[in-house]
Design a protein around this motif. Structure first.
Motif, mmCIF file in Angstrom:
data_model
loop_
_atom_site.group_PDB
_atom_site.id
_atom_site.type_symbol
_atom_site.label_atom_id
_atom_site.label_comp_id
_atom_site.label_asym_id
_atom_site.label_seq_id
_atom_site.Cartn_x
_atom_site.Cartn_y
_atom_site.Cartn_z
ATOM 1 N N ASP A 78 0.361 -1.283 0.044
ATOM 2 C CA ASP A 78 -0.060 0.363 -0.025
ATOM 3 C C ASP A 78 1.396 1.139 -0.187
ATOM 4 N N VAL A 79 0.403 2.194 -0.049
ATOM 5 C CA VAL A 79 1.177 3.938 -0.590
ATOM 6 C C VAL A 79 2.155 3.756 1.022
ATOM 7 N N ASN A 80 1.497 3.738 1.864
ATOM 8 C CA ASN A 80 2.082 4.107 3.355
ATOM 9 C C ASN A 80 2.828 3.131 2.771
ATOM 10 N N SER A 81 3.099 1.809 2.333
ATOM 11 C CA SER A 81 4.522 0.823 3.005
ATOM 12 C C SER A 81 5.917 1.579 1.654
ATOM 13 N N LEU A 82 5.558 2.175 1.165
ATOM 14 C CA LEU A 82 5.806 2.676 -0.107
ATOM 15 C C LEU A 82 7.940 2.620 -0.265
ATOM 16 N N PRO A 83 8.520 3.283 -0.352
ATOM 17 C CA PRO A 83 9.750 4.439 0.325
ATOM 18 C C PRO A 83 9.326 5.134 0.094
ATOM 19 N N LEU A 84 8.718 5.780 0.158
ATOM 20 C CA LEU A 84 7.880 7.231 -0.398
ATOM 21 C C LEU A 84 7.832 8.485 1.103
ATOM 22 N N THR A 85 8.289 9.521 0.473
ATOM 23 C CA THR A 85 8.305 10.966 2.205
ATOM 24 C C THR A 85 7.575 11.901 1.164
ATOM 25 N N ILE A 86 6.182 12.370 1.754
ATOM 26 C CA ILE A 86 5.824 13.764 1.350
ATOM 27 C C ILE A 86 6.038 14.886 2.561
ATOM 28 N N VAL A 87 6.703 15.735 1.325
ATOM 29 C CA VAL A 87 7.067 17.092 2.058
ATOM 30 C C VAL A 87 6.164 18.407 1.494
ATOM 31 N N LEU A 88 5.275 18.957 2.241
ATOM 32 C CA LEU A 88 4.882 19.712 1.893
ATOM 33 C C LEU A 88 4.342 21.432 2.122
ATOM 34 N N SER A 89 4.683 22.172 0.731
ATOM 35 C CA SER A 89 4.746 23.602 1.771
ATOM 36 C C SER A 89 3.106 24.054 1.182
ATOM 37 N N TRP A 90 2.536 25.194 2.737
ATOM 38 C CA TRP A 90 1.160 25.096 2.058
ATOM 39 C C TRP A 90 0.901 27.029 1.954
ATOM 40 N N TYR A 91 0.588 27.796 1.052
ATOM 41 C CA TYR A 91 0.468 29.046 0.894
ATOM 42 C C TYR A 91 -0.875 30.016 1.409
ATOM 43 N N GLU A 92 -1.478 28.303 0.352
ATOM 44 C CA GLU A 92 -3.344 29.248 0.519
ATOM 45 C C GLU A 92 -3.768 28.324 0.152
ATOM 46 N N GLN A 93 -5.168 28.401 0.242
ATOM 47 C CA GLN A 93 -6.537 26.917 0.610
ATOM 48 C C GLN A 93 -6.339 26.111 -0.691
ATOM 49 N N LYS A 94 -6.072 25.821 -1.998
ATOM 50 C CA LYS A 94 -5.918 24.945 -2.640
ATOM 51 C C LYS A 94 -4.671 23.855 -1.733
ATOM 52 N N ALA A 95 -3.598 24.436 -1.384
ATOM 53 C CA ALA A 95 -2.958 23.508 -0.970
ATOM 54 C C ALA A 95 -3.540 22.913 0.647
ATOM 55 N N SER A 118 11.018 20.321 10.883
ATOM 56 C CA SER A 118 11.801 21.347 12.132
ATOM 57 C C SER A 118 12.930 21.306 10.670
ATOM 58 N N THR A 119 14.256 20.637 10.362
ATOM 59 C CA THR A 119 15.558 21.086 9.876
ATOM 60 C C THR A 119 15.367 20.154 8.713
ATOM 61 N N PRO A 120 15.829 20.548 6.996
ATOM 62 C CA PRO A 120 15.948 19.204 6.358
ATOM 63 C C PRO A 120 17.177 18.171 6.484
ATOM 64 N N GLU A 121 18.023 18.918 7.613
ATOM 65 C CA GLU A 121 19.388 17.134 7.743
ATOM 66 C C GLU A 121 17.913 15.894 8.804
ATOM 67 N N ASP A 122 17.159 16.497 9.718
ATOM 68 C CA ASP A 122 16.977 15.992 10.548
ATOM 69 C C ASP A 122 15.475 14.791 9.509
ATOM 70 N N ASP A 123 14.740 15.713 9.479
ATOM 71 C CA ASP A 123 14.053 15.456 8.201
ATOM 72 C C ASP A 123 14.320 14.102 7.274
ATOM 73 N N LEU A 124 15.099 15.183 6.375
ATOM 74 C CA LEU A 124 16.017 13.961 5.754
ATOM 75 C C LEU A 124 16.428 12.384 6.565
ATOM 76 N N SER A 125 16.972 12.520 7.388
ATOM 77 C CA SER A 125 17.327 11.692 7.429
ATOM 78 C C SER A 125 16.939 10.711 8.680
ATOM 79 N N THR A 126 15.778 11.319 9.298
ATOM 80 C CA THR A 126 14.248 10.538 9.977
ATOM 81 C C THR A 126 13.229 9.391 8.608
#
Length: 550
Positions: free
Chosen positions: A476-493, A536-544
């Motif tokens: 399933d999608v949650n078991s894929l080697p996939l990480t989603i990193v979202l930036s939000w600004y307005e309401q479409k996000a 948090s920081t790019p280093e920490d989030d990437l490593s996690t």
């Protein structure tokens, strides 16, 4: 009274709490308060529409279209023209009266019973009761979910408007405007009811993106990989910004053979990947970078700009005479190109102006970037991708995308993309990609390491890619080697995020800051249920991300 406002619908809101004197986006208190009253009217309309829908009656499509466009008009950076808002308010009263006449007897909220005043001054006085914070006694979590539902609906309305302009719509999506808005006025709903409605809005965000994907790919065919020049060419030109592919197509047809170069801008960049648009030889490339740099990049340019959807900033005097709006977009004093009775638009005024201005004097050396990896193109490589993952050549996928903004903390996304290891693939969509899409990421296992999936509504495409890969891996999608990193600004996000949550996708990183309208308890619910993580920081989030993938 008229000098105050309260708005916290976008990421750059003052102090991370709310804009109270004027909008960081350029919205005046007058516009903000007229928009509050317009939303209040839409809530009243929806209170009358809901019992009709429950009795199996379809709401007149002209009313659906009106509510959709009115919602979209109030989205961040769409329309700053007070006259337009007054016109919409007057129309809303007529719509309300027509539904009131059909609705069954019963108890309706204040927003339904309210009748619009005659003058702009009185409307502004009335708008106080339409303010987000007007009811001081409202439970903070209910207020938070009401806002989340409203902003999700605004995001859906942007996509719904785009699809409808191409002749596509979805009955369930049409109904959610009324059912969702009614829920934001209904004092009988519990916290659980509101959470259910929030997830239902997420479901409908998926549906509307699916409808829009079908519209875009049926009419303009499936996007395919295409190299786009991001430097300028000699000659007269028009820059087309926003999301509406039909506006771009109509302009391309009307400028054919006239010696005018057409550039995409901002979220229009993915248009270069669609076969039925890239066939036009005078679609020469993409101009500039993300929407928030437009004032600097449009400053005194010798050509014209057409704004088709949101992301318009206060035009500087150096280009106010050469920027045009169309669709729901508007700014006081900016020339608007209307849609004609037959559904077409006449772009001759902007064409003449572009020819008169003469354009750029010389070519720059070409620099190309790659676009066009929608679900069709990406999944045509599914076997190669699965093979490369199984061989250990591709370790992980990162979806880095979303709405961009001007806040300094957004360098996180550039840094993150640069730090992604060479054996990983980056998928990107929406204008957040302008933080890194001109960098050279090279290839891995014969595939480009950066795959541009498209506009913000192509979150649907990203989901199709993820589910396609999950099927190929028999997981399933949650078991894929996939990480989603979202930036939000307005309401479409907001709509995109609710869409991903409604599909059960967990562990999304969200930044650069958390929405001001999310109360601590609602945030805790999202963290507990969906494992949402503030960046948090790019280093920490990437490593996690990479540790968890093992």
């Amino acid at each position: 009274m008229e000098n105050s406002m309260f708005c916290y619908q976008c990421e750059q809101t003052a102090g991370g709490k709310g804009c109270t004197k004027s909008g960081v986006c350029g919205k005046t208190p007058e516009i903000a308060n007229l928009q509050d009253l317009l939303i209040y009217q839409l809530k009243g309309i929806s209170s009358y529409a809901k019992p009709l829908i429950e009795r199996g009656k379809s709401v007149d499509k002209e009313i659906v279209k009106f509510v959709e466009n009115a919602l979209f008009t109030t989205l961040t950076n769409v329309n700053f023209d007070a006259e337009v808002h007054v016109r919409l308010l007057k129309k809303s009263q007529k719509v309300k009266e027509s539904l009131r006449a059909q609705a069954p007897e019963g108890q309706y909220p204040d927003a339904a019973a309210y009748n619009l005043s005659d003058t702009r001054e009185m409307m502004l006085k009335d708008s106080v009761k339409a303010g987000i914070m007007y009811d001081q006694n409202l439970d903070a979590d209910i207020r938070s979910l009401r806002s989340t539902i409203l902003y999700g609906l605004k995001g859906i309305s942007a996509y719904g408007h785009q699809a409808r302009f191409l002749g596509y719509s979805n009955e369930q999506v049409d109904n959610i405007y009324f059912l969702g808005l009614e829920a934001t006025t209904n004092d009988n709903l519990t916290l659980e009811d509101m959470i259910r409605m929030t997830m239902r809005v997420g479901d409908m965000a998926v549906q509307v993106m699916k409808t829009l994907d079908e519209a875009n790919t049926s009419i303009y065919k499936d996007p395919s990989p295409h190299k786009v020049n991001v430097n300028i060419k000699k000659g007269p030109f028009i820059i087309v910004s926003g999301h509406d592919l039909k506006d771009l197509e109509m302009l391309l047809k009307q400028t054919e053979g006239k010696g005018i170069n057409i550039y995409t801008h901002g979220e229009m960049l993915p248009a270069n990947g669609y076969p039925e648009l890239k066939k036009y030889k005078h679609l020469v490339g993409n101009f500039g970078s993300a929407w928030q740099n437009q004032q600097k990049e449009f400053d005194g340019i010798p050509g014209c700009i057409l704004m088709t959807t949101n992301c318009m900033m206060r035009p500087r005097e150096t280009y106010k005479d050469r920027i045009f709006s169309t669709g729901v977009v508007g700014w006081d004093g900016v020339k608007h190109i209307p849609v004609l009775k037959d559904g077409t638009k006449d772009f001759s005024e902007i064409i003449d102006k572009a020819l008169e201005l003469g354009g750029f004097k010389k070519d720059e050396d070409e620099k190309q970037i790659l676009v066009g990896f929608g679900h069709h193109a990406a999944l045509s490589h599914a076997e190669d991708i699965v093979g490369a993952v199984k061989k250990g050549e591709i370790r992980h996928f990162f979806l880095i995308g979303g709405c961009d903004g001007a806040r300094p903390g957004r360098s996180y996304y550039t840094d993150f993309a640069k730090m992604v290891p060479k054996d990983c693939i980056i998928l990107t969509l929406a204008c957040g990609k302008y933080r890194f899409n001109k960098l050279d990421f090279g290839t891995v296992s014969g595939l480009p390491r950066l795959l541009d999936v498209g506009q913000c509504n192509d979150a649907y495409s990203a989901v199709r890619i993820a589910t396609g890969l999950a099927d190929a891996f028999e997981t399933d999608v949650n078991s894929l080697p996939l990480t989603i990193v979202l930036s939000w600004y307005e309401q479409k996000a907001v709509a995109d995020l609710l869409a991903l949550l409604s599909l059960g996708i967990k562990g999304i990183y969200l930044g650069p800051s958390l929405p001001a309208f999310i109360s601590p308890n609602v945030l805790q619910y999202l963290v507990d249920t969906f494992d949402i993580r503030p960046i948090s920081t790019p280093e920490d989030d990437l490593s996690t991300s990479l540790k968890q993938a093992k």
